[in-house]
Design a protein around this motif. Structure first.
Motif, PDB file in Angstrom:
ATOM      1  N   UNK A 293       0.667  -1.066  -0.407  1.00 25.21           N
ATOM      2  CA  UNK A 293       0.035   0.109   0.065  1.00 25.21           C
ATOM      3  C   UNK A 293       1.272   0.516  -0.158  1.00 25.21           C
ATOM      4  N   UNK A 294       0.657   1.838  -1.130  1.00 26.14           N
ATOM      5  CA  UNK A 294       1.750   3.007  -1.237  1.00 26.14           C
ATOM      6  C   UNK A 294       1.168   4.051  -1.529  1.00 26.14           C
ATOM      7  N   UNK A 295      -0.224   4.130  -0.766  1.00 23.15           N
ATOM      8  CA  UNK A 295      -1.276   5.499  -0.727  1.00 23.15           C
ATOM      9  C   UNK A 295      -0.678   6.540   0.366  1.00 23.15           C
ATOM     10  N   UNK A 296      -0.368   7.697  -0.602  1.00 19.38           N
ATOM     11  CA  UNK A 296      -0.008   9.206   0.567  1.00 19.38           C
ATOM     12  C   UNK A 296      -0.428  10.150   0.158  1.00 19.38           C
ATOM     13  N   UNK A 297      -0.918  11.735   0.656  1.00 16.06           N
ATOM     14  CA  UNK A 297      -1.136  12.369   0.266  1.00 16.06           C
ATOM     15  C   UNK A 297      -0.911  12.524  -1.068  1.00 16.06           C
ATOM     16  N   UNK A 298      -0.231  12.735  -2.162  1.00 14.76           N
ATOM     17  CA  UNK A 298      -0.122  13.020  -3.049  1.00 14.76           C
ATOM     18  C   UNK A 298      -0.601  11.865  -3.983  1.00 14.76           C
ATOM     19  N   UNK A 299      -0.979  10.420  -3.563  1.00 15.41           N
ATOM     20  CA  UNK A 299      -1.452   9.248  -4.511  1.00 15.41           C
ATOM     21  C   UNK A 299      -2.432   8.749  -3.446  1.00 15.41           C
ATOM     22  N   UNK A 300      -3.554   9.310  -3.384  1.00 11.77           N
ATOM     23  CA  UNK A 300      -4.724   9.171  -2.412  1.00 11.77           C
ATOM     24  C   UNK A 300      -4.957   7.329  -2.243  1.00 11.77           C
TER      25      UNK A 300
END
Length: 749
Positions: A293-300
């Motif tokens: 899971x590489x979700x972050x602020x830039x890539x929700x």
């Protein structure tokens, strides 16, 4: 009859049945009309309407400073909605979540939940909120005489019955709700598309749903996943107001990895990863090496699925995951709402937009009439002011000398009550020379506005034009591009067990006494394997480890066993009866492996048979499938695999030395049954076992037929078969002398 007595003096009785029916009906109507269903006018349930209105009363516009959510919730439950603060706050949170609402009505500051867990929001004492910019489209005309007002629950305040929405919000944000005996599930839509369809219906009141769907092709969710419902199904939803909607995740390939970049509406990425991981642990996804899971602020949303090798079919893998996880979801659509007549009803798209336009038309008329009244009142005041200006000495004399100046002023200058009151309240500073110019300018402007308002109210065409322009302005202010693209996709199919297995070559071996095993590869010699004392080789079939081996017994029943479950050929195997449950005394007379479409010739020695496929022979039942129906006293002949049926010839030989040859294509392809007549053997002779078929085989044009009679054999070439060719179902011609007691046949390529 049971009576219920109540009241301070117990002087009124009512049947319990009547009381309970009325009480339940009252409760049902309350839940339907005042809790669970939205109104077609503003698309809001009562709690949502009260939250938005209470925030506007607190001055929490989109340009105002944030205030603690607890303050807002306190006002809502204290003034308008006497329910639990938790329920009110949760409704408020939902309106602030951009992943829940397509056009959020509340602008939140703090922790308002996440797509993975929408209910992970902080307590209301920690969060702050104000109205979103879009809320102005619902509230902008509240104070302009556009709505009816109702007393709040304790009668101390008033609240709007419905908000004067400038756009069809019931479609834009959608809603879900469960009432008594009915429910609602309205999906979100795109504002620009909804406005385009509404304007089209405004200009063309007889528009069909098909025409509206050209402008409004389908729902538009807050996520970027794809809507894969066929257009015909979407059209049916809008015609009936009911149906279902499917959404599928969006993914792409990056350096060999599968990256999911958008999930369906209300889908948790964390849950999706858990579902995939559970399949990996159960060894149902051998082609997946890792998950991240590489979700972050830039890539929700960024879920990474790592295949084991670049040979994996990623389309097939994602097709399986869409079918077996929340990467694809189905949503119910039930466009049930309270209409402008105050009754709940499921509405088609044209009916919904038509009713909203009626609501909007009435709202605009009320707004214009309200403004016209204000303009006319102001003109009357300005006229009174001009009278004072032009007759200032006389007005001052009347006010100074008369005990009751109001009636004197009314009579002297022909004034109405309101004008006389206004003159008496006028300050002397308003009588300056400069004020005359301002009064005349204002009068001129207001007269123009009055004339314009009267023209608009008196012309249906002008009123429509005004509504259209206001709709288009709202679409320009609040509209955006579609997020959820509507695309055509095939139906997702989950892997079956064989798809998950490796495809390795295997040879399945069956012994005379019914012991079965599987050896790796196709190069082994089955007869050279080790067998138990008194046992020997009977049948072998070559195929792949992810295929099933199909067996046919002496009663005409077929069976199937998964090849990968069979014991290794390093041992002597296991009895086939340990896995199957054939009839007592039955023996296995055929063994096959191959593709499902592989054709097989099955026949009984009574002279009947047909062509079938391995797929038709397959069954999961351990008792088998009744494939070949045997006439009385008949026996099963060894089945024959078929290739190139169009050119193949069937050879049938009886125990009386007769041979018949005809095209295999003359036999039908059946899934089960007795079959058609191959060779004409009289039923009485077949039942007494005087005459029967001893062999049946298939020849290709280049093959040779070898016929055995004891220790003797003869080879019959294709050219010599002409003598035996005849129509299916004939008796056949006699073989040469010495070969009329056939013990077997073989085919040489």
């Amino acid at each position: 009859m049971t009576d219920l007595t109540y009241g301070p003096d117990a002087d009124e009785t009512i049947e319990l049945k009547t009381f309970t029916e009325k009480a339940y009906l009252d409760y049902s109507m309350y839940v339907i009309l005042d809790r669970a269903l939205p109104h077609v006018g503003d698309g809001l349930k009562p709690v949502q309407r009260r939250i938005v209105y209470a925030m506007s009363e607190l001055g929490l516009k989109s340009t105002a400073k944030f205030k603690k959510s607890a303050r807002t919730v306190g006002d809502v439950i204290g003034k308008f909605h006497p329910h639990g603060d938790g329920a009110a706050y949760e409704a408020m949170v939902l309106m602030a979540q951009p992943f829940s609402y397509r056009y959020p009505l509340v602008d939140g500051q703090g922790n308002w939940g996440s797509p993975d867990n929408p209910k992970s929001f902080a307590a209301m004492r920690y969060t702050e909120a104000r109205l979103g910019a879009y809320a102005e489209a619902l509230l902008g005309e509240v104070g302009q005489g556009t709505v009816d007002w109702l007393p709040n629950f304790d009668g101390t305040l008033e609240e709007p019955k419905v908000l004067p929405a400038q756009v069809p919000n019931v479609l834009l944000n959608g809603t879900t709700g469960i009432a008594v005996g009915m429910a609602t599930d309205i999906p979100p839509h795109n504002l620009r598309e909804v406005v385009n369809a509404t304007v089209h219906l405004l200009e063309n009141p007889k528009s069909t749903v098909e025409e509206l769907c050209e402008l409004l092709p389908g729902p538009d969710m807050p996520t970027d996943a794809e809507i894969i419902t066929p257009k015909q199904d979407l059209l049916k939803i809008y015609k009936t107001g009911r149906g279902s909607l499917r959404m599928r995740a969006v993914w792409r390939i990056e350096d060999g990895d599968i990256v999911v970049t958008a999930l369906p509406y209300q889908t948790s990425g964390e849950k999706v990863l858990e579902q995939i991981a559970a399949q990996m642990q159960a060894k149902k996804l051998p082609m997946v090496a890792d998950l991240r899971d590489e979700s972050d602020h830039e890539s929700p949303t960024r879920l990474v699925i790592v295949p084991k090798s670049n040979r994996i079919d990623t389309d097939q893998l994602m097709n399986h995951l869409c079918a077996s996880t929340d990467l694809e979801r189905t949503y119910r659509v039930n466009m049930n709402m309270i209409g402008i007549d105050g009754r709940p009803q499921v509405k088609s798209l044209d009916r919904l937009l038509g009713e909203w336009l009626e609501f909007r038309t009435e709202t605009v008329k009320r707004r214009l009439n309200h403004r016209l009244k204000k303009v006319e009142e102001r003109l009357l005041r300005l006229a009174a002011l001009m009278i004072v200006f032009l007759n200032v000495d006389e007005v001052i004399r009347i006010i100074r000398e008369e005990d009751h100046p109001k009636p004197i002023l009314k009579e002297r200058f022909n004034l109405v009550e309101m004008q006389a009151e206004y003159i008496l309240d006028t300050k002397l500073r308003q009588l300056a020379r400069l004020e005359e110019m301002k009064i005349r300018e204002e009068q001129e402007a207001l007269e123009k506005e009055r004339d314009k308002l009267q023209l608009t109210l008196g012309s249906e065409r002008r009123l429509k034009t005004l509504i259209r322009k206001e709709l288009e302005a709202a679409a320009k202010t609040y509209g955006d591009d579609r997020r959820a693209n509507i695309v055509e996709r095939g139906e997702a199919q989950a892997f079956n067990e064989s798809d998950l297995l490796s495809s390795d070559p295997v040879t399945v071996v069956l012994s005379e006494k019914g012991w079965i095993r599987a050896a790796k590869g196709h190069e082994i010699d089955p007869a050279a394997l080790s067998y138990k004392a008194g046992d020997s080789f009977k049948y072998a079939a070559r195929g792949k480890s992810n295929q099933s081996v199909v067996l046919l017994d002496s009663t005409g029943r077929s069976y199937a066993l998964a090849a990968h479950t069979l014991p290794s050929a390093r041992g002597q195997g296991e009895p086939v009866t340990g896995r199957l449950n054939p009839p007592s005394g039955a023996t296995i007379d055929g063994l096959f492996m191959g593709e499902e479409k592989q054709q097989i010739l099955v026949a009984s020695d009574a002279g009947y048979g047909f062509v079938t496929t391995l797929a038709d022979m397959y069954t999961k039942n351990t008792k088998g499938k009744n494939l070949l129906t045997l006439p009385t006293a008949a026996r099963v002949l060894p089945p024959v695999p078929l290739e190139n049926v169009n050119n193949a010839m069937l050879v049938a030989i009886s125990n009386e030395g007769r041979m018949l040859v005809f095209p295999v294509s003359d036999l039908p392809e059946l899934a089960r049954g007795k079959g058609n007549k191959i060779m004409n053997i009289p039923a009485a002779r077949a039942q007494s076992r005087e005459e029967f078929m001893v062999a049946v085989t298939v020849l290709q044009p280049t093959d040779k037929l070898v016929v055995y009679a004891g220790k003797r054999k003869t080879i019959i070439k294709s050219a010599d078969l002409e003598h035996y060719v005849g129509e299916r179902g004939r008796r056949g011609n006699k073989l040469p002398r010495g070969f009329q007691s056939v013990s077997g046949v073989d085919v040489q390529s």
